[in-house]
Design a protein around this motif. Structure first.
Motif, PDB file in Angstrom:
ATOM      1  N   PRO A 199       2.032   3.217  -3.665  1.00  0.00           N
ATOM      2  CA  PRO A 199       0.989   3.972  -4.371  1.00  0.00           C
ATOM      3  C   PRO A 199       0.582   5.258  -3.646  1.00  0.00           C
ATOM      4  N   VAL A 200       0.429   5.179  -2.339  1.00  0.00           N
ATOM      5  CA  VAL A 200       0.067   6.390  -1.600  1.00  0.00           C
ATOM      6  C   VAL A 200       1.205   7.406  -1.699  1.00  0.00           C
TER       7      VAL A 200
ATOM      8  N   HIS B 290       2.519  19.128  -8.101  1.00  0.00           N
ATOM      9  CA  HIS B 290       1.462  20.069  -8.497  1.00  0.00           C
ATOM     10  C   HIS B 290       1.573  21.378  -7.728  1.00  0.00           C
TER      11      HIS B 290
ATOM     12  N   HIS C 195       0.806  -1.229   0.000  1.00  0.00           N
ATOM     13  CA  HIS C 195       0.000   0.000   0.000  1.00  0.00           C
ATOM     14  C   HIS C 195       0.836   1.274   0.000  1.00  0.00           C
TER      15      HIS C 195
ATOM     16  N   HIS D  65      -8.694   5.223   6.360  1.00  0.00           N
ATOM     17  CA  HIS D  65      -8.104   6.548   6.593  1.00  0.00           C
ATOM     18  C   HIS D  65      -9.114   7.671   6.456  1.00  0.00           C
TER      19      HIS D  65
ATOM     20  N   GLY E  10      -4.657   3.956  -4.450  1.00  0.00           N
ATOM     21  CA  GLY E  10      -3.658   4.360  -3.462  1.00  0.00           C
ATOM     22  C   GLY E  10      -3.164   5.775  -3.706  1.00  0.00           C
ATOM     23  N   ALA E  11      -2.893   6.100  -4.964  1.00  0.00           N
ATOM     24  CA  ALA E  11      -2.403   7.446  -5.289  1.00  0.00           C
ATOM     25  C   ALA E  11      -3.477   8.488  -5.008  1.00  0.00           C
TER      26      ALA E  11
ATOM     27  N   LYS F 259      -6.242  17.448  -1.408  1.00  0.00           N
ATOM     28  CA  LYS F 259      -6.927  17.444  -2.701  1.00  0.00           C
ATOM     29  C   LYS F 259      -8.243  16.665  -2.578  1.00  0.00           C
TER      30      LYS F 259
ATOM     31  N   ARG G 143      -3.246  20.251 -15.366  1.00  0.00           N
ATOM     32  CA  ARG G 143      -2.359  20.017 -14.208  1.00  0.00           C
ATOM     33  C   ARG G 143      -3.089  19.311 -13.071  1.00  0.00           C
ATOM     34  N   ARG G 144      -4.388  19.241 -13.165  1.00  0.00           N
ATOM     35  CA  ARG G 144      -5.154  18.535 -12.131  1.00  0.00           C
ATOM     36  C   ARG G 144      -5.725  17.223 -12.670  1.00  0.00           C
TER      37      ARG G 144
ATOM     38  N   PHE H  59      -4.733  13.346 -13.856  1.00  0.00           N
ATOM     39  CA  PHE H  59      -3.710  12.297 -13.900  1.00  0.00           C
ATOM     40  C   PHE H  59      -4.334  11.003 -14.416  1.00  0.00           C
TER      41      PHE H  59
ATOM     42  N   MET I  61      -4.424  13.064   1.083  1.00  0.00           N
ATOM     43  CA  MET I  61      -3.634  13.410   2.273  1.00  0.00           C
ATOM     44  C   MET I  61      -3.084  14.826   2.177  1.00  0.00           C
ATOM     45  N   ARG I  62      -2.957  15.339   0.961  1.00  0.00           N
ATOM     46  CA  ARG I  62      -2.480  16.711   0.766  1.00  0.00           C
ATOM     47  C   ARG I  62      -3.643  17.689   0.562  1.00  0.00           C
TER      48      ARG I  62
ATOM     49  N   ASP J  19      -6.745   2.187   2.266  1.00  0.00           N
ATOM     50  CA  ASP J  19      -6.227   3.528   1.974  1.00  0.00           C
ATOM     51  C   ASP J  19      -7.332   4.588   2.009  1.00  0.00           C
TER      52      ASP J  19
ATOM     53  N   PHE K 271      -9.472  17.220  -8.311  1.00  0.00           N
ATOM     54  CA  PHE K 271      -8.600  16.590  -9.296  1.00  0.00           C
ATOM     55  C   PHE K 271      -9.370  15.466  -9.993  1.00  0.00           C
TER      56      PHE K 271
ATOM     57  N   TYR L 128       5.689   9.790 -14.294  1.00  0.00           N
ATOM     58  CA  TYR L 128       5.472  11.192 -13.938  1.00  0.00           C
ATOM     59  C   TYR L 128       6.753  11.873 -13.439  1.00  0.00           C
TER      60      TYR L 128
ATOM     61  N   ALA M 170      -5.623   8.312  -2.631  1.00  0.00           N
ATOM     62  CA  ALA M 170      -5.565   8.516  -1.178  1.00  0.00           C
ATOM     63  C   ALA M 170      -4.385   9.416  -0.812  1.00  0.00           C
ATOM     64  N   GLY M 171      -3.269   9.252  -1.511  1.00  0.00           N
ATOM     65  CA  GLY M 171      -2.112  10.117  -1.270  1.00  0.00           C
ATOM     66  C   GLY M 171      -2.410  11.570  -1.614  1.00  0.00           C
ATOM     67  N   LEU M 172      -3.096  11.788  -2.721  1.00  0.00           N
ATOM     68  CA  LEU M 172      -3.497  13.153  -3.091  1.00  0.00           C
ATOM     69  C   LEU M 172      -4.417  13.739  -2.020  1.00  0.00           C
TER      70      LEU M 172
ATOM     71  N   VAL N 131       3.143   7.771  -4.197  1.00  0.00           N
ATOM     72  CA  VAL N 131       3.010   8.372  -5.532  1.00  0.00           C
ATOM     73  C   VAL N 131       2.020   9.539  -5.492  1.00  0.00           C
ATOM     74  N   GLY N 132       0.888   9.329  -4.825  1.00  0.00           N
ATOM     75  CA  GLY N 132      -0.109  10.406  -4.730  1.00  0.00           C
ATOM     76  C   GLY N 132       0.438  11.622  -4.005  1.00  0.00           C
ATOM     77  N   LEU N 133       1.154  11.380  -2.902  1.00  0.00           N
ATOM     78  CA  LEU N 133       1.758  12.497  -2.160  1.00  0.00           C
ATOM     79  C   LEU N 133       2.781  13.224  -3.026  1.00  0.00           C
TER      80      LEU N 133
ATOM     81  N   ALA O 224       1.084  15.335  -5.657  1.00  0.00           N
ATOM     82  CA  ALA O 224       0.556  16.566  -5.062  1.00  0.00           C
ATOM     83  C   ALA O 224       1.681  17.570  -4.832  1.00  0.00           C
TER      84      ALA O 224
END
Lengths: 284, 332
Positions: free
Chosen positions: A130-131, A141, A127, B112, B76-77, B86, B62-63, B65, B83-84, B108, B42, A172, B79-81, A133-135, A138
């Motif tokens: 992938p998370v 961006h 997990h 969370h 997962g990604a 988005k 830019r928004r 992906f 966290m910031r 995720d 996004f 990316y 969820a990462g976005l 990658v999202g961080l 961001a």
């Protein structure tokens, strides 16, 4: 912003810090119903370098501070060393380690977001990247300069999601993302190369478009140096393959599949702590 | 999708002539309009952006992906976005989001309480001839059991727009399911939506038909017309939010009619019918019939309409199930 790094001397202070983390891991493994001793011991130098070697910009008094670097500890089963380093870095009191896996404690077998300094609850493998990658997306961006470090187990890299994320990070150009693989060579059922071969491991990461460094994961000089140089190349994610030993620092557990998970007896506890003390004396 | 700021009220004749009656398109429009005002929004894609997602890509590159064909990383990604801060809108087929990447959605996103919005298209039997790999009759059961997940099933393209906007404004993980086709209009420009409130579309006291989703609600209304010809007055409820369920409306409908039918384009196990049964058992035991897709894969080759007819989910099927249930209840 109060973000800063803790930068201990590589030759004197960091080794003692690593030993201190190992003592905590021994106590947690003996005084609870059991812990993932092997993988906690193998990741000690990685965590020591991240939190005390001048790498992670974090503020233990304000764990959510804007602009901080992110540590995703994807091999969440090895929580004992993560809790140890977070406590020693001041995210929560060191005494709280005694509550590990006790009723009402924040310190579960697998880390949750209840624990200050834990960015992502992990435990189910595959997990973290992938998370991450999202961080990292961001961060790009927002044109923010924070970095994302993801600590992975080597067995964990048998999960397909790791490679989905690896492909995406390179696509990316996420040079703000660094994967650190704790390559201790052993998974639950035995040696990785017998259970599900990972080699040629570094080539796999390279072929996915990552810049790869292979280091001795117990050499604090090599680990801190590799982490300081992130990103190792512009517009590429960095993979640091840290060759480690499962159960490192405790003679009877080192390199042993059997100590992936277990509980130390009182005698084993004393022997392990004694070995760490002897190691400290011989390095003094 | 030409105008950035739409002057036409959603659901009005002008709006429909401009945007059509496919929920896929209007769910996309909801994201596009939200993104206009909210820089946190996004678009995160799994190589299915060509189903209406290109306008977002063109307007907010830019928004946007595209994560390719890799759903575990997609979720997962996202969820990462989140966290910031988005608000990632994940667009893919419902089956891929909730089944291929189920554990990522569980850990995720749900665990969370990530502010991720999953827009699942091609659900139910909408993929028709594509066959069981693309049918998606399990997603409500999966989404519903995940703690903290809001689960939406709009009844038409108008609802898909409003609920899509509401999902984006809502703070927390959300799954919205819809199909692919143009479907009948149920709601007009006067409809208003709250995520925790179902809508009574038609009053009646002989049987309460609680339906959710693109084909069931329209079919339930049509069935109510057929039943009226037989002298049976059906109350029709659009239960667009499966979770959190409007339990008071379920209980009220049961009290008024004394017999409840649920209709969904989903397995009879685990979806709207199960949710209603859970409420009725505990709060007001009432005869209940669950209309849905039988517990087997729909291997017969058929178009969407044929599948619905076979499952008794068209107007005639709903009406005859209601009459049979009324007879059974009267006989006891």
């Amino acid at each position: 912003m109060t973000l800063d790094v803790s930068n201990l001397a590589v030759d004197t202070e960091l080794p003692e810090r690593a030993r201190s983390l190992r003592r905590h891991v021994v106590r947690l493994t003996a005084d609870s119903s059991g812990a993932h001793l092997g993988g906690s011991m193998s990741s000690v130098e990685i965590l020591t370098a991240l939190f005390f070697g001048g790498v992670l910009r974090v503020d233990p008094r304000d764990p959510e501070s804007e602009g901080r670097d992110y540590l995703i500890y994807s091999k969440g089963h090895a929580s004992a060393s993560l809790y140890a380093v977070l406590a020693e870095r001041g995210f929560f009191p060191v005494e709280e380690l005694e509550t590990y896996k006790q009723p009402g404690s924040r310190l579960a077998g697998h880390p949750s977001k209840e624990v200050p300094g834990v960015e992502l609850a992990t435990g189910s493998l595959g997990h973290g990247l992938p998370v991450g990658v999202g961080l990292a997306l961001a961060g790009k961006h927002d044109r923010s300069d924070y970095r994302v470090f993801v600590v992975l187990g080597d067995g964990e890299c048998q999960e397909g999601s790791v490679w989905e994320a690896a492909m995406c990070a390179a696509h990316y150009g996420l040079d703000n993302l660094c994967a650190i693989v704790d390559r201790n060579g052993i998974q639950e059922d035995g040696p990785t190369e017998e259970i599900m071969a990972l080699e040629p491991f570094a080539d796999k990461w390279r072929s996915f478009g990552w810049e790869v460094a292979e280091i001795d994961g117990h050499d604090l000089g090599q680990v801190t140096d590799a982490l300081h140089r992130v990103p190792h190349r512009d517009r590429r994610p960095t993979a640091i393959i840290a060759r480690t030993q499962k159960g490192h620092g405790v003679s009877f557990a080192a390199g042993m599949t059997a100590w992936h998970y277990g509980q130390l007896t009182p005698q084993q506890r004393e022997q392990a702590l004694g070995e760490l003390d002897a190691d400290a004396e011989s390095s003094a | 999708m030409s105008a950035v700021v739409d002057q036409q009220p959603p659901g009005s004749p002008g709006w429909i002539s401009q945007h059509g009656l496919s929920a896929v398109d209007t769910a996309r429009l909801a994201q596009l309009d939200a993104a206009e005002h909210d820089p946190r929004v996004f678009s995160v894609e799994g190589d299915l952006a060509d189903f209406g997602g290109m306008a977002f890509k063109e307007r907010y590159p830019r928004r946007f992906f595209d994560m390719g064909i890799a759903e575990a990383n997609l979720i997962g990604a996202a969820a990462g976005l989140a966290m910031r801060g988005k608000v990632p809108c994940v667009n893919t087929f419902g089956a891929f989001a909730l089944m291929r990447a189920c554990e990522q959605v569980r850990v995720d996103v749900a665990y969370h309480h990530s502010n991720v919005k999953i827009f699942g298209s091609f659900t139910g039997l909408a993929s028709g001839f594509s066959g069981p790999t693309h049918h998606c009759i399990e997603d409500l059961a999966i989404a519903r059991v995940l703690p903290g997940m809001t689960v939406l099933a709009p009844a038409d393209a108008v609802a898909a727009y409003h609920l899509g906007r509401a999902a984006i404004e809502h703070d927390g993980p959300t799954y919205m399911r819809f199909g692919m086709d143009v479907t009948p209009q149920v709601h007009d420009e006067h409809a208003s939506f709250r995520l925790d409130k179902g809508l009574v579309l038609r009053e009646g006291s002989d049987v309460a038909v609680i339906a959710a989703g693109l084909t069931p609600v329209a079919a339930a209304l049509e069935a109510a017309d057929l039943l009226a010809e037989q002298g049976v007055r059906a109350r029709v409820v659009d239960m667009h939010t499966i979770k959190p369920l409007d339990e008071d409306l379920v209980e009220e409908s049961a009290q008024i009619a004394g017999l409840v039918l649920t209709v969904e384009e989903h397995s009879r196990i685990g979806g709207l019918g199960s949710a209603v049964a859970e409420v009725l058992c505990e709060r007001r035991p009432t005869p209940l019939r669950i209309l849905g897709v039988p517990d087997r894969f729909a291997t017969e080759l058929s178009d969407h309409e044929g599948h619905l007819r076979r499952c008794g989910l068209d107007a005639a099927g709903i009406a005859s199930a209601a009459l049979a249930a009324l007879r059974e209840v009267d006989a006891t």
